[in-house]
Design a protein around this motif. Structure first.
Motif, mmCIF file in Angstrom:
data_model
loop_
_atom_site.group_PDB
_atom_site.id
_atom_site.type_symbol
_atom_site.label_atom_id
_atom_site.label_comp_id
_atom_site.label_asym_id
_atom_site.label_seq_id
_atom_site.Cartn_x
_atom_site.Cartn_y
_atom_site.Cartn_z
ATOM 1 N N LEU A 168 0.827 -1.201 0.000
ATOM 2 C CA LEU A 168 0.000 0.000 0.000
ATOM 3 C C LEU A 168 0.868 1.261 0.000
ATOM 4 N N THR A 169 1.968 1.235 0.727
ATOM 5 C CA THR A 169 2.900 2.366 0.747
ATOM 6 C C THR A 169 3.502 2.588 -0.636
ATOM 7 N N VAL A 170 3.916 1.507 -1.284
ATOM 8 C CA VAL A 170 4.477 1.601 -2.638
ATOM 9 C C VAL A 170 3.441 2.178 -3.594
ATOM 10 N N LEU A 171 2.217 1.672 -3.536
ATOM 11 C CA LEU A 171 1.165 2.151 -4.437
ATOM 12 C C LEU A 171 0.843 3.623 -4.193
ATOM 13 N N ASP A 172 0.835 4.031 -2.935
ATOM 14 C CA ASP A 172 0.562 5.429 -2.607
ATOM 15 C C ASP A 172 1.637 6.342 -3.196
ATOM 16 N N ARG A 173 2.881 5.949 -3.045
ATOM 17 C CA ARG A 173 3.982 6.745 -3.618
ATOM 18 C C ARG A 173 3.900 6.771 -5.138
ATOM 19 N N ASP A 174 3.609 5.625 -5.738
ATOM 20 C CA ASP A 174 3.498 5.564 -7.197
ATOM 21 C C ASP A 174 2.336 6.415 -7.706
ATOM 22 N N TYR A 175 1.243 6.444 -6.967
ATOM 23 C CA TYR A 175 0.100 7.263 -7.347
ATOM 24 C C TYR A 175 0.498 8.730 -7.397
ATOM 25 N N LYS A 176 1.230 9.166 -6.367
ATOM 26 C CA LYS A 176 1.666 10.571 -6.312
ATOM 27 C C LYS A 176 2.600 10.903 -7.469
ATOM 28 N N ALA B 178 2.625 9.301 -10.409
ATOM 29 C CA ALA B 178 1.824 9.229 -11.637
ATOM 30 C C ALA B 178 0.978 10.487 -11.822
ATOM 31 N N GLU B 179 0.565 11.104 -10.721
ATOM 32 C CA GLU B 179 -0.234 12.339 -10.826
ATOM 33 C C GLU B 179 0.538 13.451 -11.521
ATOM 34 N N THR B 180 1.847 13.483 -11.313
ATOM 35 C CA THR B 180 2.660 14.562 -11.877
ATOM 36 C C THR B 180 3.444 14.126 -13.115
ATOM 37 N N ALA B 181 3.376 12.856 -13.463
ATOM 38 C CA ALA B 181 4.121 12.343 -14.619
ATOM 39 C C ALA B 181 3.462 12.791 -15.918
ATOM 40 N N PRO B 182 4.262 12.964 -16.969
ATOM 41 C CA PRO B 182 3.713 13.450 -18.242
ATOM 42 C C PRO B 182 3.164 12.333 -19.133
ATOM 43 N N PHE B 183 2.310 11.465 -18.574
ATOM 44 C CA PHE B 183 1.686 10.418 -19.376
ATOM 45 C C PHE B 183 0.643 11.040 -20.300
ATOM 46 N N LYS B 184 0.518 10.482 -21.488
ATOM 47 C CA LYS B 184 -0.520 10.963 -22.415
ATOM 48 C C LYS B 184 -1.904 10.558 -21.919
ATOM 49 N N LYS C 198 -2.868 9.647 -18.628
ATOM 50 C CA LYS C 198 -2.560 9.572 -17.197
ATOM 51 C C LYS C 198 -3.657 8.908 -16.375
ATOM 52 N N GLN C 199 -4.908 9.191 -16.697
ATOM 53 C CA GLN C 199 -6.012 8.696 -15.875
ATOM 54 C C GLN C 199 -6.071 7.173 -15.856
ATOM 55 N N VAL C 200 -5.655 6.539 -16.922
ATOM 56 C CA VAL C 200 -5.639 5.071 -16.973
ATOM 57 C C VAL C 200 -4.725 4.522 -15.881
ATOM 58 N N TYR C 201 -3.547 5.108 -15.759
ATOM 59 C CA TYR C 201 -2.588 4.655 -14.746
ATOM 60 C C TYR C 201 -3.089 4.961 -13.339
ATOM 61 N N LEU C 202 -3.654 6.145 -13.174
ATOM 62 C CA LEU C 202 -4.189 6.509 -11.859
ATOM 63 C C LEU C 202 -5.322 5.573 -11.457
ATOM 64 N N ASN C 203 -6.181 5.236 -12.404
ATOM 65 C CA ASN C 203 -7.291 4.311 -12.113
ATOM 66 C C ASN C 203 -6.772 2.924 -11.738
ATOM 67 N N LEU C 204 -5.771 2.451 -12.461
ATOM 68 C CA LEU C 204 -5.187 1.149 -12.160
ATOM 69 C C LEU C 204 -4.606 1.128 -10.746
ATOM 70 N N ILE C 205 -3.846 2.145 -10.407
ATOM 71 C CA ILE C 205 -3.240 2.200 -9.076
ATOM 72 C C ILE C 205 -4.318 2.336 -8.010
ATOM 73 N N GLU C 206 -5.286 3.205 -8.245
ATOM 74 C CA GLU C 206 -6.357 3.420 -7.267
ATOM 75 C C GLU C 206 -7.173 2.150 -7.041
ATOM 76 N N HIS C 207 -7.527 1.472 -8.111
ATOM 77 C CA HIS C 207 -8.290 0.227 -7.977
ATOM 78 C C HIS C 207 -7.477 -0.816 -7.206
ATOM 79 N N THR C 208 -6.210 -0.895 -7.509
ATOM 80 C CA THR C 208 -5.336 -1.853 -6.821
ATOM 81 C C THR C 208 -5.221 -1.498 -5.343
#
Length: 121
Positions: free
Chosen positions: A22-30, A32-38, A40-50
């Motif tokens: 959960l700690t790893v996912l929380d850090r990754d979410y943060k 991903a929020e600032t990463a320049p993904f085209k 981005k919401q797909v990655y945020l949804n995946l992390i959030e669901h997980t």
């Protein structure tokens, strides 16, 4: 030799690994929020669901431990090992985990959650 069955040990180890995950996912979410993904919401949804699935599994694991009156306490830690105290059925056992194994097993668990995500919808 441990007095725990394999299933009981898995419950204790879930109490170790799920919070780490959960700690790893929380850090990754943060990140991903600032990463320049085209997309981005797909990655945020995946992390959030997980994260929600991990939280659900943590609640179930904690309930099992509470019902059995089991307790996990983190002990001493150094560069190489971390120890955990398992309290169960009137017994106390100290288990030492190699820190690299803790990291590797957390990564395996993350792979498990990501690869089994579609089964839990």
């Amino acid at each position: 030799m441990s007095r725990l069955s394999e299933e009981e040990r898995d419950i204790f180890e879930n109490a170790i690994y799920l919070p780490m995950l959960l700690t790893v996912l929380d850090r990754d979410y943060k990140v991903a929020e600032t990463a320049p993904f085209k997309l981005k919401q797909v990655y945020l949804n995946l992390i959030e669901h997980t994260m929600k699935k991990v939280q659900k599994d943590m609640r179930e694991n904690k309930t099992t431990m509470y019902k059995n009156k089991w307790k996990l306490v983190k002990g001493e830690s150094d560069e190489a090992f971390t120890e955990y105290n398992f309290y169960f059925n009137g017994y106390h056992e100290v288990h030492r985990y190699f820190n690299d194994n803790l990291r590797n097993n957390t990564e395996k668990l993350l792979n498990y959650y990501f690869s089994h995500r579609h089964l839990d919808q």
